[in-house]
Design an enzyme around this catalytic site. Structure first.
Site, short mmCIF file in Angstrom:
data_model
loop_
_atom_site.label_atom_id
_atom_site.label_comp_id
_atom_site.label_asym_id
_atom_site.label_seq_id
_atom_site.Cartn_x
_atom_site.Cartn_y
_atom_site.Cartn_z
N LYS A 161 -12.42 11.68 15.24
CA LYS A 161 -11.07 11.18 15.53
C LYS A 161 -10.18 12.32 16.02
O LYS A 161 -9.44 12.18 16.99
CB LYS A 161 -10.44 10.57 14.26
CG LYS A 161 -10.98 9.22 13.85
CD LYS A 161 -10.30 8.80 12.53
CE LYS A 161 -10.93 7.56 11.94
NZ LYS A 161 -10.36 7.23 10.61
N GLY B 277 0.82 -1.21 0.00
CA GLY B 277 0.00 0.00 0.00
C GLY B 277 0.85 1.26 0.00
O GLY B 277 2.08 1.21 0.15
N CYS C 94 -3.71 11.01 10.51
CA CYS C 94 -2.76 11.91 9.85
C CYS C 94 -3.03 13.38 10.16
O CYS C 94 -2.10 14.14 10.46
CB CYS C 94 -2.77 11.67 8.33
SG CYS C 94 -4.42 11.64 7.61
N ARG D 149 -6.60 3.07 18.49
CA ARG D 149 -6.23 4.42 18.95
C ARG D 149 -6.91 4.84 20.24
O ARG D 149 -6.31 5.51 21.07
CB ARG D 149 -6.55 5.45 17.85
CG ARG D 149 -5.62 5.37 16.66
CD ARG D 149 -6.07 6.31 15.57
NE ARG D 149 -5.25 6.15 14.36
CZ ARG D 149 -5.65 6.50 13.15
NH1 ARG D 149 -6.85 7.04 12.98
NH2 ARG D 149 -4.86 6.31 12.11
N HIS E 173 -1.82 17.51 3.57
CA HIS E 173 -3.01 18.02 4.24
C HIS E 173 -2.74 19.44 4.75
O HIS E 173 -1.67 19.72 5.29
CB HIS E 173 -3.37 17.15 5.44
CG HIS E 173 -3.95 15.82 5.09
ND1 HIS E 173 -4.22 15.42 3.80
CD2 HIS E 173 -4.32 14.77 5.90
CE1 HIS E 173 -4.74 14.19 3.83
NE2 HIS E 173 -4.79 13.79 5.07
N GLY F 222 -4.89 10.47 1.15
CA GLY F 222 -5.40 9.91 2.40
C GLY F 222 -6.40 8.80 2.19
O GLY F 222 -6.66 8.01 3.10
#
Length: 339
Positions: A215, A13, A131, A100, A244, A162
């Site tokens: 998040k 990936g 991210c 997380r 970003h 992303g």
């Protein structure tokens, strides 16, 4: 120097590829490297330090003799295989959202809360934040230390990378089609992304926010160890390939001047201040792509409240926002705990 056997899970990936590249760039002390992916990647090879390495099919038996596992295979895969890796004695650094918010699993940005890495002993897993959260944390930590943080309002402008390679291809194809007078054909996103902005990243929740936005809310509080910080976020997908961008408004507990904010940001590891608007110098996604730093500019006082600072934060979402952050965690883990 002691060497460590490393497994990269999700090696084929975008993030997995970048993890391999950054391990090589930073001369991480790799003994053996194992590149793991799904059955679809059987027979493929990737280079590491000039040598082709075969892709191995990921199984629960893949982690015997592995010291550190860098995971970026998708949340469901991590939920299945990360605990198996930990049971085999491998310390997992997981880039997905699977762990997380687990209370006994550390969520780490090395420049911000490196001491939390020690909590890997709980379950053998360390979580890599989202991210967009990572780059914001790198920029806000020195502000928190200098003046305390009461409230954060953040709007993100997030690159299509992303969403993975299919999204990169979709932006490229749609842009070409529309410039040739054709119609866009959305597949990855619900609407065209070329020449457009989509205020929709991940699924919508009952409170009207998206999962991506929440998040940022929840991860910020966990990383900064302060549940009292008020955070609100709006996440937008924009037609940018890499990098970003974020508009961040911070209400501080104590007054901090623009000059002081620039000073503490300039002294923060991993941050580069680019802030000279009179010469049109401010952080740009094009400039951040392929770089490790988090760039901060447009630093100015929020004149609508007593203690407020605005800033513009830009970082390469695949590097610092994912792969680099994970390798930095691995470096501290190796240096402080596994040597």
């Amino acid at each position: 120097m002691k060497k460590f056997n490393v497994a990269v899970v999700g090696a084929t990936g975008a993030v997995g590829n970048r993890m391999i590249q950054i391990l090589e760039e930073r001369d991480f002390p790799v003994g053996e490297i194992h590149l793991l992916a799904s059955e679809r990647s059987r027979g493929k090879e990737l280079n590491f330090r000039g040598t082709p390495r075969p892709i191995e099919v990921l199984t629960e038996e893949s982690f015997k003799g592995i010291d550190i596992g860098l995971f970026s295979p998708g949340g469901e895969v991590s939920k299945r295989f990360a605990p198996a890796a930990a049971r085999a004695g491998c310390v997992v650094i997981d880039n997905t959202s699977a762990f997380r918010m687990e209370p006994d699993i550390p969520l780490v940005v090395p420049e911000v809360n490196p001491e939390d890495i020690a909590l890997y002993r709980n379950k053998g897993i360390i979580a890599n934040p989202n991210c967009s959260t990572i780059q914001m944390m790198v920029a806000l930590k020195p502000i928190q230390d200098a003046a305390g943080i009461k409230r954060i309002v953040v709007s993100t402008y997030q690159a299509v990378s992303g969403s993975g390679k299919k999204a990169i291809d979709e932006l490229e194809e749609q842009s070409r089609n529309m410039l040739d007078g054709g119609e866009p054909e959305p597949s990855v996103y619900p609407h065209a992304i070329a020449f457009n902005c989509l205020p929709h990243i991940d699924v919508f929740l009952d409170n009207g926010y998206t999962k991506e936005e929440m998040k940022m809310v929840n991860e910020t509080r966990k990383i900064l160890h302060d549940q009292s910080i008020a955070v609100t976020a709006t996440a937008v997908r924009v037609p940018v390939f890499y990098g970003h961008s974020e508009s961040v408004n911070v209400e501080t507990i104590k007054k901090i001047s623009v000059d002081e904010a620039r000073r503490v940001l300039s002294n923060m590891p991993g941050v580069k201040v680019v802030d000279n608007p009179s010469k049109a110098e401010y952080p740009l996604a094009l400039d951040a792509a392929g770089r490790n730093e988090t760039f901060v500019g447009r630093i100015r006082e929020d004149e609508s409240i007593e203690n407020g600072i605005n800033m513009w934060i830009v970082s390469d979402n695949i590097r610092k926002g994912a792969a680099l952050n994970a390798v930095q965690i691995a470096e501290l883990l190796a240096e402080r705990y596994l040597s």
